[in-house]
Every structure is written in C-alpha cells, then in structure tokens.
Scaffold this motif. Structure first.
Motif, PDB file in Angstrom:
ATOM      1  N   ARG A   1      28.649  30.801  30.432  1.00 49.34           N
ATOM      2  CA  ARG A   1      29.672  31.795  30.143  1.00 49.34           C
ATOM      3  C   ARG A   1      29.766  32.854  31.226  1.00 49.34           C
ATOM      4  O   ARG A   1      30.738  33.579  31.299  1.00 49.34           O
ATOM      5  CB  ARG A   1      29.401  32.459  28.801  1.00 49.34           C
ATOM      6  CG  ARG A   1      28.200  33.387  28.802  1.00 49.34           C
ATOM      7  CD  ARG A   1      28.148  34.093  27.463  1.00 49.34           C
ATOM      8  NE  ARG A   1      27.149  35.151  27.502  1.00 49.34           N
ATOM      9  CZ  ARG A   1      26.184  35.267  26.640  1.00 49.34           C
ATOM     10  NH1 ARG A   1      26.039  34.384  25.697  1.00 49.34           N
ATOM     11  NH2 ARG A   1      25.341  36.279  26.704  1.00 49.34           N
ATOM     12  N   PHE A   2      28.720  33.003  32.073  1.00 51.37           N
ATOM     13  CA  PHE A   2      28.695  34.115  33.039  1.00 51.37           C
ATOM     14  C   PHE A   2      29.830  34.040  34.060  1.00 51.37           C
ATOM     15  O   PHE A   2      30.555  35.009  34.239  1.00 51.37           O
ATOM     16  CB  PHE A   2      27.336  34.153  33.731  1.00 51.37           C
ATOM     17  CG  PHE A   2      27.087  35.440  34.451  1.00 51.37           C
ATOM     18  CD1 PHE A   2      26.342  36.441  33.851  1.00 51.37           C
ATOM     19  CD2 PHE A   2      27.599  35.669  35.717  1.00 51.37           C
ATOM     20  CE1 PHE A   2      26.114  37.640  34.504  1.00 51.37           C
ATOM     21  CE2 PHE A   2      27.383  36.862  36.366  1.00 51.37           C
ATOM     22  CZ  PHE A   2      26.637  37.842  35.755  1.00 51.37           C
TER      23      PHE A   2
ATOM     24  N   GLY B   1      32.700  32.605  33.933  1.00 52.08           N
ATOM     25  CA  GLY B   1      33.989  32.795  33.296  1.00 52.08           C
ATOM     26  C   GLY B   1      34.303  34.256  33.070  1.00 52.08           C
ATOM     27  O   GLY B   1      35.451  34.694  33.170  1.00 52.08           O
ATOM     28  N   ALA B   2      33.273  35.018  32.752  1.00 51.85           N
ATOM     29  CA  ALA B   2      33.486  36.440  32.483  1.00 51.85           C
ATOM     30  C   ALA B   2      33.947  37.170  33.727  1.00 51.85           C
ATOM     31  O   ALA B   2      34.667  38.151  33.657  1.00 51.85           O
ATOM     32  CB  ALA B   2      32.195  37.078  31.963  1.00 51.85           C
TER      33      ALA B   2
ATOM     34  N   LYS C   1      38.009  36.450  34.739  1.00 51.95           N
ATOM     35  CA  LYS C   1      39.137  36.883  33.927  1.00 51.95           C
ATOM     36  C   LYS C   1      39.899  37.998  34.636  1.00 51.95           C
ATOM     37  O   LYS C   1      39.368  38.721  35.458  1.00 51.95           O
ATOM     38  CB  LYS C   1      38.649  37.380  32.567  1.00 51.95           C
ATOM     39  CG  LYS C   1      38.062  36.291  31.699  1.00 51.95           C
ATOM     40  CD  LYS C   1      37.887  36.769  30.302  1.00 51.95           C
ATOM     41  CE  LYS C   1      36.932  37.930  30.206  1.00 51.95           C
ATOM     42  NZ  LYS C   1      36.705  38.345  28.821  1.00 51.95           N
TER      43      LYS C   1
ATOM     44  N   PRO D   1      23.346  36.163  38.197  1.00 47.81           N
ATOM     45  CA  PRO D   1      23.365  35.321  36.994  1.00 47.81           C
ATOM     46  C   PRO D   1      21.995  34.877  36.512  1.00 47.81           C
ATOM     47  O   PRO D   1      21.681  35.010  35.329  1.00 47.81           O
ATOM     48  CB  PRO D   1      24.232  34.125  37.413  1.00 47.81           C
ATOM     49  CG  PRO D   1      25.119  34.665  38.483  1.00 47.81           C
ATOM     50  CD  PRO D   1      24.277  35.667  39.229  1.00 47.81           C
TER      51      PRO D   1
ATOM     52  N   GLU E   1      20.202  36.055  33.011  1.00 45.14           N
ATOM     53  CA  GLU E   1      19.804  35.051  32.030  1.00 45.14           C
ATOM     54  C   GLU E   1      18.342  35.231  31.643  1.00 45.14           C
ATOM     55  O   GLU E   1      17.968  35.094  30.480  1.00 45.14           O
ATOM     56  CB  GLU E   1      20.040  33.650  32.592  1.00 45.14           C
ATOM     57  CG  GLU E   1      19.733  32.531  31.621  1.00 45.14           C
ATOM     58  CD  GLU E   1      20.009  31.164  32.214  1.00 45.14           C
ATOM     59  OE1 GLU E   1      20.024  31.048  33.469  1.00 45.14           O
ATOM     60  OE2 GLU E   1      20.216  30.210  31.455  1.00 45.14           O
TER      61      GLU E   1
ATOM     62  N   ASP F   1      30.316  38.425  28.498  1.00 41.94           N
ATOM     63  CA  ASP F   1      31.485  37.564  28.652  1.00 41.94           C
ATOM     64  C   ASP F   1      32.747  38.174  28.048  1.00 41.94           C
ATOM     65  O   ASP F   1      33.835  37.624  28.194  1.00 41.94           O
ATOM     66  CB  ASP F   1      31.231  36.184  28.051  1.00 41.94           C
ATOM     67  CG  ASP F   1      30.854  36.244  26.591  1.00 41.94           C
ATOM     68  OD1 ASP F   1      30.567  37.362  26.100  1.00 41.94           O
ATOM     69  OD2 ASP F   1      30.850  35.197  25.927  1.00 41.94           O
ATOM     70  N   ARG F   2      32.615  39.313  27.379  1.00 44.13           N
ATOM     71  CA  ARG F   2      33.789  39.954  26.797  1.00 44.13           C
ATOM     72  C   ARG F   2      34.253  41.173  27.594  1.00 44.13           C
ATOM     73  O   ARG F   2      35.216  41.837  27.214  1.00 44.13           O
ATOM     74  CB  ARG F   2      33.490  40.378  25.355  1.00 44.13           C
ATOM     75  CG  ARG F   2      33.162  39.225  24.425  1.00 44.13           C
ATOM     76  CD  ARG F   2      32.904  39.727  23.022  1.00 44.13           C
ATOM     77  NE  ARG F   2      32.395  38.667  22.167  1.00 44.13           N
ATOM     78  CZ  ARG F   2      32.002  38.851  20.901  1.00 44.13           C
ATOM     79  NH1 ARG F   2      32.061  40.064  20.374  1.00 44.13           N
ATOM     80  NH2 ARG F   2      31.535  37.839  20.192  1.00 44.13           N
TER      81      ARG F   2
ATOM     82  N   SER G   1      37.353  41.876  33.596  1.00 44.04           N
ATOM     83  CA  SER G   1      36.976  41.922  35.013  1.00 44.04           C
ATOM     84  C   SER G   1      37.455  43.200  35.682  1.00 44.04           C
ATOM     85  O   SER G   1      36.901  43.618  36.697  1.00 44.04           O
ATOM     86  CB  SER G   1      37.542  40.708  35.744  1.00 44.04           C
ATOM     87  OG  SER G   1      38.956  40.685  35.656  1.00 44.04           O
TER      88      SER G   1
ATOM     89  N   HIS H   1      24.626  45.230  25.675  1.00 48.64           N
ATOM     90  CA  HIS H   1      24.865  43.801  25.507  1.00 48.64           C
ATOM     91  C   HIS H   1      24.242  43.252  24.230  1.00 48.64           C
ATOM     92  O   HIS H   1      24.839  42.419  23.554  1.00 48.64           O
ATOM     93  CB  HIS H   1      24.312  43.032  26.715  1.00 48.64           C
ATOM     94  CG  HIS H   1      24.848  43.501  28.023  1.00 48.64           C
ATOM     95  ND1 HIS H   1      26.172  43.423  28.370  1.00 48.64           N
ATOM     96  CD2 HIS H   1      24.225  44.082  29.092  1.00 48.64           C
ATOM     97  CE1 HIS H   1      26.352  43.917  29.585  1.00 48.64           C
ATOM     98  NE2 HIS H   1      25.185  44.318  30.042  1.00 48.64           N
TER      99      HIS H   1
END
Length: 630
Positions: free
Chosen positions: A3-4, A6-7, A10, A419, A423, A519-520, A523, A577
């Motif tokens: 998911r990282f 993709g965040a 955006k 990343p 993680e 991820d929410r 950007s 988070h």
C-alpha cells in the motif's frame, strides 16, 4: 509494503505548504551567553517547572570483556571497559550547590573536551575531515543550560510550565498531589544515542524530561557508533589497563598504554562503509551491528547498576571510582565535587524504568524491550526515528523474546518515506499490541521534520537543516512535539505515583487525535523527495523563498492562517498512524496499579547492591589512589 507506493502516487504529486503549526514554548535565555546577539551557538532553556542539573560519570565496568571477534589492527574493537554517562535531573531552585565554595558555577560543554579533537572526530564521521573544525567552532563554547552537580530537588514543582507560568515557574515550590509523599520520587529513564551521537547531543530531549521531573541517564556508547569518545583508565588498581586486561581479556596497543587512555572513533564497516544508506546495495553489516547492540545493552545494564548504587545511598562509592575528574582525558576539573550524595538516597524509582533512544539507540531500546527477563525493570519504551535495518531480527526460536510493553514510536517525516523502515516500525507496534497481552502502543510522524530534528543539531544549526535538508518545522516546536507526545504517553502508561511528577506539561492530546493511516494521506500533504534523497531530506514548494528565511516564511504562513480565521489543528503538525483502543490502556493501568510498591520493594531487594566487602573501591588500598597515582 504494497500500500505504501500507492499512497505516494495519489493526487498531483505536489507537496504541501508549511504546516499550520503552533508557536514553540517560551524558553527565556538564562544569561548573555544564550542571547541571539552573541556570535556563537546556544541551546534553549528547558520548559518544565524544574531547573535542571547534570552529573558526568565514568567508572570501570564490573565485567570487562570484548564483544565478537571483530578486530582492527590486531585488536578487538568492541570492548567494555568503563561506562560513561551524563545524568540529567531536577535540581533545587533555592540552592545551587551546597558544598561548592567557588561562586563560579559550572556547566557541562555540549561538544566535550578536547573540543578541536572532538570536531575532528565529527569530521571523520561525516567524511569532511578537518573542515569540521571551523564548522564546529561556534559550538565549541556552547554549554548545557544546566548547572553541574547541583542538589537534586526535594520538593514538588508547580503544575505549570514556563509558557503558562513564565520563568517564575522554575523558582516556585508547588503543592504536593493528594496522597503523595512530602518529597517526590522521580521516575528513571535510560537514554541511548544514535549513530554519530554522544551523551550530550540529545541534551535538549534529556534536559526537557528532567525539567518535568525525570532522572535521565544518557549513556555514551563505546561501540564505535559515536564520532569520538575517550576511555579513561585508573593509574593502578581497579580500572587500570593491567587490571582490565587481566580481568576481561581486553586488548591495548602500545600507544594506548603510553598515554593511559583509549580513543574510539566511528567504526566504518569493512568493504561497506555506508551500510546505513537506504539505497545501499550491500545491505547492513549485521555482524558488526548486532555486536554493537550487544555492547550497547551491556553498557545500559552497567548504567542502571550505577544508578542503583546511587539510589541505595552509595553515591560516594561511585564518586571514588569516577574517572571523569581532574587529571583524566576529556574531563572537567569539577568532576563530582559538591554532590550531596545523602540527598540522592531513595530519590528515584528503580522499577518502571523508561528506555528511550534515537535511530540506532531506538534499535537498542527494542532489544531491551524484547528481553524483559534480563531488563525486567524496564516497563515501556520510546523510540525516535528508529533505524530499522540496525534492529536485531526477532528470534523465531524464542517466542517469549517479543515486545510485551507499551511503546511510542515517533518518526520524522523524512524517515516515514523510507518504505522498508516504515514497515519495520509498524511491525514493532503490532508486536507490542499482539495478543494475548496487548500493550498500548502508538506510531506517529512529525510533519516537516528530518532525522536530526530529534537531536540538538537542528537547534544549534537550524539554517543548515532548513537550507540543505529542507527541514520545514520550527526546530523548537519539533522538540515540543517530541516531548509533549512522550509525556502524554508516559502519563497514560506509568503508575499514578510515577506519572504525577510530570503534571506541569500541557496536554495537547496528540495521542488522542484521529488516526491517519499512511495510505490515506493525500499526496498534496507530503514532502516526499526524489528516491535518491529518501530519508535524508524533504521537498518543499516555493523553495527559493523558503531558503531566504525559514523563520520569516513560517511567520507569514501563520499570519495568513490567522487572517482566514483558521486555528492550528493537531493534524497540521502530526500524523497519528496507529493508536491503541481505550480498553487496552485501561487493562494496562489496571495491571500496573497496586503493583508499584510491591515492585519497588522487589527491586530494592534484588538490585545488585555492593556490600563493603565486595565494593570495587575497597579492592584498592586507598579509595582515591587511582586518581593520584600514588
């Protein structure tokens, strides 16, 4: 972590403006040396209601030994011979130093002695050699805003900090909490520095904790992770080179034997000197880093033992063995002169200790939390910007070696964009929250900060940090956020009798804010740099204007928010988070409440106290013989 990426993809890929931050706490200068008009560097004063003092201690380790068979120049490089630390603690406001006749009060140097050689050590670590000397020249005269060896406070401070009560808060005695003892018993914290760090490089963090009622023991690691450190040896007897070699299979070369002390510089891994780089293709030198962790936790173990001696009223025994005194390398002539050891007896708790660290020091804290059978006096941990690659992997064959304690992880924004590192820190939070005994744990990011925002460097060199590293946050406000979040965490997880000493901090409810999974986050709110600069610096808009004056740019941004009627919000400065459920916090407190006194008695009985017969100082014909060489 799927998911990282993709965040970060955006939106339009832009970066946000300066966070709509609150102003930092008030830090009144204590004298002309600390004013901005002096062409040097000064550290800000501490904001809590207690004045702060320090002690500088180096004593021979009980069990000298080497760690691993890593050698350079035919000698072991990871050796435990002495333990060196600075103790930050709340001091009395009515008496500065009872036994010191000299009116000139001393403050510990930030850079340390010998200053030019320490600067050279930093130059070697940073790869710029002697060029570091002029760069560090302004900081060579910087002193900690704390008096040396002053009496420990024996009163309850008022429930206000310097922002609310002004500087008078530090000269006022407050009323004791209901049901509390007449004299406070302070919580103990062990602090571990990161790569390139020293025991004074995090003096602002350690001093802030002390100003809110904590005794903080900051260890200087001799594992080759610092820029330069000096290991002293007694002239003869306990702590001498001959005794260390005999007792612990320690190596010394001819030069060290001639001068009487060891010099330990930063230890670069062979064939992979920059194994700390996020883009390194060779990975981390696990043999070296794991061995360094072993040495580090052993040093922290020794530091706790020394504090248990002081707690038992045997501080004079520590002073008799102290190697940071006149006549020894990198030492002040003040040593431990003037300390009233009788006032230290039973003045801090030996249980419910907090382990705190930055970067590689945070990895050290993780190792301690995973071995609660060995460090059963450590009850919670605070990790600032942990270097995940330096963390010892979980022992699959030892499932009991897991984190079973409350944990607060505070990331810089720069490290959040790494990343694999993010993680790792997420996995540590999950490890602490795992069933069947989940511990309340939090993970947050401080917006606009870089890796050194949690050290004194950002305070001493703010323009360097903003110009080259693109640090967006005000360094003093970043310090406030680190400390406020940590104090809020400790108020939630410590037993009542320990938590009540830090009642002066202003609760900003940072740990109660709405959760923002990475991820929410849009950007447009990110300051993510190009991949080759991940974890090193940030990316900001209107960069040319920001470079002119970060302070002015932040002021314009704040005034713009005021004109639009928008007040600063928690989410402007932090991203929370992960946070625990209220039920897990309640279960933890129910488990702890009522155990405080029982555990304290247990630790007083089990702590490795020295009897007169086994005291290392009694092994010498004279308690001070090793200082005089007679």
């Amino acid at each position: 972590m799927p998911r990282f990426p993709g965040a970060l993809q955006k939106g339009d890929g832009g970066t946000s403006k300066i966070p709509n931050a609150r102003e930092p706490k008030v830090r009144p200068p204590r004298g002309w040396r600390d004013t901005r008009f002096i062409p040097g560097r000064s550290l800000p004063t501490y904001t809590g209601s207690y004045p702060v003092a320090t002690m500088e201690i180096e004593v021979p380790a009980r069990d000298p030994r080497h760690f691993s068979n890593i050698k350079r120049d035919h000698r072991h490089v990871l050796q435990l011979e002495t333990v060196l630390m600075t103790v930050y603690y709340p001091r009395s406001h009515s008496e500065r130093n009872l036994a010191q006749k000299d009116k000139k009060l001393s403050r510990e140097l930030w850079l340390g002695r010998p200053r030019v050689e320490m600067a050279r050590g930093y130059g070697k670590f940073a790869g710029i050699g002697s060029l570091a000397i002029p760069l560090f020249l302004p900081a060579m005269f910087t002193k900690l805003p704390a008096y040396r060896n002053a009496p420990v406070a024996d009163y309850w401070a008022p429930a206000t900090d310097t922002k609310e009560g002004g500087i008078e808060a530090k000269t006022t005695t407050g009323s004791k909490p209901d049901g509390a003892a007449d004299e406070p018993c302070f919580p103990l914290m062990l602090f571990s520095h990161g790569l390139g760090g020293t025991r004074t490089m995090y003096s602002s963090v350690c001093g802030e904790f002390a100003s809110y009622g904590f005794v903080v023991c900051a260890v200087e690691h001799r594992d080759g992770s610092g820029p330069r450190t000096y290991v002293n040896h007694a002239k003869c007897g306990l702590g001498s080179m001959i005794e260390r070699e005999k007792e612990g299979q320690i190596d010394h070369n001819a030069a060290e034997k001639t001068r009487g002390y060891d010099v330990i510089d930063y230890l670069f891994p062979k064939d992979n000197p920059y194994d700390t780089s996020p883009r390194g293709d060779k990975g981390v030198d696990t043999e070296l880093r794991n061995a360094q962790i072993e040495l580090r936790v052993a040093e922290l173990e020794e530091a706790y033992y020394l504090m248990s001696e002081i707690h038992a009223g045997k501080g004079q025994n520590v002073a008799d063995r102290n190697l940071r005194a006149e006549g020894y390398k990198a030492s002040s002539s003040h040593g431990l002169k003037g300390v009233d050891w009788g006032r230290w007896k039973d003045r801090f708790h030996l249980d419910h200790v907090t382990a705190c660290g930055h970067s590689f020091g945070a990895a050290t804290v993780t190792e301690m939390l995973r071995h609660d059978d060995r460090f059963n006096y450590v009850s919670q941990g605070i990790i600032y910007d942990i270097w995940g690659a330096g963390t010892t992997p979980v022992e699959e064959e030892a499932p009991h070696h897991r984190i079973h304690a409350p944990l607060l992880a505070v990331n810089s924004e720069a490290f959040t964009y790494w990343p694999s590192n993010f993680e790792l820190v997420e996995s540590l939070i999950k490890e602490a929250q795992a069933e069947p005994e989940p511990s309340p744990s939090w993970l947050m990011t401080l917006r606009g900060t870089v890796h050194i925002s949690q050290s004194d460097f950002s305070l001493l060199y703010p323009k360097v940090c903003s110009f080259f590293l693109k640090m967006v946050a005000n360094p003093r406000r970043a310090l406030d956020l680190n400390i406020n979040a940590s104090l809020e965490f400790l108020s939630l997880v410590l037993p009542t009798e320990l938590a009540q000493v830090n009642r002066a901090y202003k609760n900003e409810s940072l740990l109660e804010s709405e959760a923002s999974p990475l991820d929410r986050i849009p950007s447009t709110q990110l300051h993510r740099p190009k991949s080759e600069l991940v974890a090193v610096r940030l990316k900001i808009r209107h960069e040319w204007l920001y470079r002119l004056s970060p302070t002015l740019f932040r002021a314009f941004d704040r005034r713009r928010a005021e004109r639009t009627g928008r007040a600063p919000e928690t989410g402007d400065e932090i991203w929370l988070h992960v946070k625990p459920t209220p039920e897990s916090i309640e279960r933890h407190l129910e488990k702890n409440e009522g155990q405080g006194q029982v555990k304290e008695e247990k630790f007083e009985q089990a702590a490795p106290m020295m009897s007169d017969e086994t005291d290392p100082a009694s092994k010498q014909q004279d308690a001070t013989r090793h200082k005089t060489g007679s």
